[in-house]
Scaffold this active site. Structure first.
Site, PDB file in Angstrom:
ATOM      1  N   ASP A  13       0.815  -1.232   0.000  1.00 25.83           N
ATOM      2  CA  ASP A  13       0.000   0.000   0.000  1.00 25.83           C
ATOM      3  C   ASP A  13       0.840   1.270   0.000  1.00 25.83           C
ATOM      4  O   ASP A  13       0.482   2.267   0.610  1.00 25.83           O
ATOM      5  CB  ASP A  13      -0.973   0.019   1.199  1.00 25.83           C
ATOM      6  N   LYS A  16       2.231   2.179  -5.038  1.00 21.68           N
ATOM      7  CA  LYS A  16       3.002   1.680  -6.199  1.00 21.68           C
ATOM      8  C   LYS A  16       2.215   1.842  -7.486  1.00 21.68           C
ATOM      9  O   LYS A  16       2.782   2.131  -8.528  1.00 21.68           O
ATOM     10  CB  LYS A  16       3.299   0.180  -6.044  1.00 21.68           C
ATOM     11  N   GLN A 221       2.153  -6.122  -3.488  1.00 17.40           N
ATOM     12  CA  GLN A 221       2.606  -6.362  -2.113  1.00 17.40           C
ATOM     13  C   GLN A 221       3.933  -5.618  -1.878  1.00 17.40           C
ATOM     14  O   GLN A 221       4.102  -4.551  -2.437  1.00 17.40           O
ATOM     15  CB  GLN A 221       2.728  -7.859  -1.811  1.00 17.40           C
TER      16      GLN A 221
HETATM   17  P1  IMP Z   1      -2.300 -12.769   1.502  1.00 19.06           P
HETATM   18  O1  IMP Z   1      -1.383 -12.190   0.479  1.00 19.06           O
HETATM   19  O2  IMP Z   1      -3.761 -12.535   1.210  1.00 19.06           O
HETATM   20  O3  IMP Z   1      -1.992 -14.197   1.795  1.00 19.06           O
HETATM   21  O4  IMP Z   1      -2.044 -11.984   2.878  1.00 19.06           O
HETATM   22  C1  IMP Z   1      -0.836 -12.104   3.595  1.00 19.06           C
HETATM   23  C2  IMP Z   1      -0.447 -10.802   4.265  1.00 19.06           C
HETATM   24  O5  IMP Z   1      -0.068  -9.862   3.271  1.00 19.06           O
HETATM   25  C3  IMP Z   1      -1.604 -10.123   5.025  1.00 19.06           C
HETATM   26  O6  IMP Z   1      -1.049  -9.437   6.140  1.00 19.06           O
HETATM   27  C4  IMP Z   1      -2.154  -9.142   4.038  1.00 19.06           C
HETATM   28  O7  IMP Z   1      -2.812  -8.061   4.675  1.00 19.06           O
HETATM   29  C5  IMP Z   1      -0.872  -8.699   3.346  1.00 19.06           C
HETATM   30  N1  IMP Z   1      -1.111  -8.229   1.970  1.00 19.06           N
HETATM   31  C6  IMP Z   1      -1.311  -8.987   0.874  1.00 19.06           C
HETATM   32  N2  IMP Z   1      -1.469  -8.207  -0.213  1.00 19.06           N
HETATM   33  C7  IMP Z   1      -1.361  -6.946   0.203  1.00 19.06           C
HETATM   34  C8  IMP Z   1      -1.404  -5.694  -0.471  1.00 19.06           C
HETATM   35  O8  IMP Z   1      -1.576  -5.587  -1.693  1.00 19.06           O
HETATM   36  N3  IMP Z   1      -1.223  -4.592   0.315  1.00 19.06           N
HETATM   37  C9  IMP Z   1      -0.985  -4.683   1.652  1.00 19.06           C
HETATM   38  N4  IMP Z   1      -0.938  -5.825   2.311  1.00 19.06           N
HETATM   39  C10 IMP Z   1      -1.115  -6.957   1.604  1.00 19.06           C
END
Ligand code: IMP
Length: 446
Positions: A13, A16, A221
């Site tokens: 966040d 990007k 991410q």
């Molecule tokens: P997942 O990618 O859904 O498995 O989430 C794993 C961790 O990464 C969690 O803490 C999410 O909140 C964080 N996360 C995944 N994608 C994003 C993103 O695009 N922005 C911020 N945090 C993310």
């Protein structure tokens, strides 16, 4: 011609999407290299707000081909929906391709994501990751386990039926699975509709490299959520680093020219995990309100705090940032002073300045040590107008000093600064490092 990777330097966040969209103005290709619908890239075009989840930002620009790379995990129904919605708004401007090697997220992966989170929170430590529940982790697990379906399978009904049967055989622990036959029929149908977009994409990029086109690798991410280098286990399941972007696109390392690290002037995190500079009181609330810090994918309020140079130095070294893009500086406008964490202090008085702990638990008990820099004035309408007219020379002196301080502290030049959500509210401050420069910070090995 350049190949540029855009990497999140914090916990995601960092805006990007906005920086990618800005740089896409001079690119022919924009490639998403990892992740899937866990991303939420918000972009403002005029008065329109767009949030992209699976589509690379390049789709918003004429003359750009946007590519969903082989490193992605794709929810095909969600993708179709996103394309349809964007098209209806007349915002689908660029070309679009998806790698046939990208893996498929199925509804069962979302069920499994929720199941895994439940198992984790019932564990002795009672700690879930706080995933986005979009099925990302389970889809990547199935990729590594060789159970996964790829977009290529969706375009071949025979292969699809065989792969799906095998995948279903591994999911007996899940309740309420959609019937396999129903799922198969749905996937064949969506595969047929998406087929014109699905093809090998590496050859397209290799041809582009030969023509010396400009290619952006759009990170999703962030480095601190990397499955190996992030705050494991509170991470995502892919490699959102510069190296991961190469793997996730099929572009070889020697083609890489620039690595832009994107960081907010403060810090946020969604989901669980260490966050040494988190402000849980009024300061955090202030940042959340002023920065509109709500998750673009899940709508969860983001945890907020101050910029952390220990993590930024680590991310810079790990990814080889050739320049930094500092975003949301307007959010801090009007503060008397701006805290920036320069080190973590342990109870015994020892200090870490470069390398964060490997174990998430070892962040506990560390205290963030701050420098307090003079704040800059609010970003009034008048100031924004001056910036639009006069460019970087109109930046407030205190903000220039802040950006210079970040360069000094990380060894990476700040090349871009973003002071609002709109497309034109980004400034280029001059050339950063070409061809990833040697980062001069020393003292890594102890
Ligand atoms: P997942 O990618 O859904 O498995 O989430 C794993 C961790 O990464 C969690 O803490 C999410 O909140 C964080 N996360 C995944 N994608 C994003 C993103 O695009 N922005 C911020 N945090 C993310």
């Amino acid at each position: 011609m350049t190949v540029t990777v855009i990497v999140g330097a914090q916990f995601g966040d960092e805006a990007k999407g906005k920086i990618t969209d800005y740089l896409a103005a001079r690119a022919q290709f924009v490639v998403r290299t990892g992740g899937g619908p866990n991303a939420g890239h918000s972009i403002r075009i005029g008065e329109e707000s767009v949030v992209l989840h699976q589509l690379p930002c390049g789709v918003l620009r004429h003359g750009v081909t946007a590519i969903g790379g082989p490193g992605m995990v794709v929810d095909p129904s969600g993708l179709e929906e996103e394309i349809r919605a964007l098209d209806q708004r007349g915002l689908l401007k660029g070309g679009l391709l998806f790698s046939d090697r990208a893996h498929v997220i199925l509804p069962l992966h979302r069920l499994e994501d929720a199941w895994e989170e439940k198992v984790r929170s019932a564990g002795a430590a009672g700690r879930s990751v706080g995933t986005t529940l979009r099925g990302i982790g389970p889809a990547y697990s199935d990729r590594a386990g060789r159970w996964g379906l790829r977009l290529a399978d969706l375009t071949r009904p025979a292969s699809l039926a065989e792969r799906l049967a095998l995948l279903y055989a591994t999911k007996e622990h899940l309740a309420d699975l959609p019937p396999e036959e129903e799922m198969r029929a749905e996937l064949v149908a969506v595969g047929q509709r998406l087929a014109p977009l699905i093809q090998p994409t590496e050859p397209v990029l290799w041809e582009a490299l030969r023509r010396r086109d400009t290619i952006l690798l759009e990170g999703a991410q962030s480095a601190l959520l990397d499955v190996d280098f992030g705050t494991y286990p509170f991470v995502t399941s892919s490699h959102p680093t510069s190296a991961g972007a190469l793997v996730g696109s099929g572009i070889p390392p020697q083609e890489l020219d620039e690595v832009v690290g994107v960081a907010k002037a403060y810090a946020t995190r969604v989901g669980a995990g260490p966050f040494p500079t988190e402000e849980e009181g009024a300061a955090g609330e202030y940042l959340r309100r002023e920065g509109a810090e709500m998750g673009a994918t899940t709508g969860r309020p983001r945890r907020c705090g101050w910029l952390d140079l220990v993590l930024l130095r680590f991310a810079a070294r790990l990814n080889g940032f050739s320049s930094l893009a500092i975003t949301k500086v307007d959010v801090l406008g009007g503060l008397e002073e701006v805290p920036v964490c320069t080190a973590y202090e342990s109870p015994s008085g020892g200090r870490r300045t470069l390398y964060p702990p490997t174990m998430a638990d070892d962040f506990r008990g560390l205290t963030a040590v701050y420098d307090r820099l003079p704040g800059w004035p609010p970003f009034t309408h008048a100031l924004k107008e001056r910036l639009a007219r006069e460019g970087a020379s109109a930046l407030p002196g205190e903000l220039k000093r802040f950006l210079g301080y970040l360069t000094e502290q990380t060894g990476v030049p700040v090349e871009y600064v973003s002071y609002g959500p709109r497309r034109h509210e980004t400034l280029w401050l001059g050339r950063g490092g070409r061809k990833v420069p040697q980062n001069e910070l020393t003292g890594w090995a102890r």
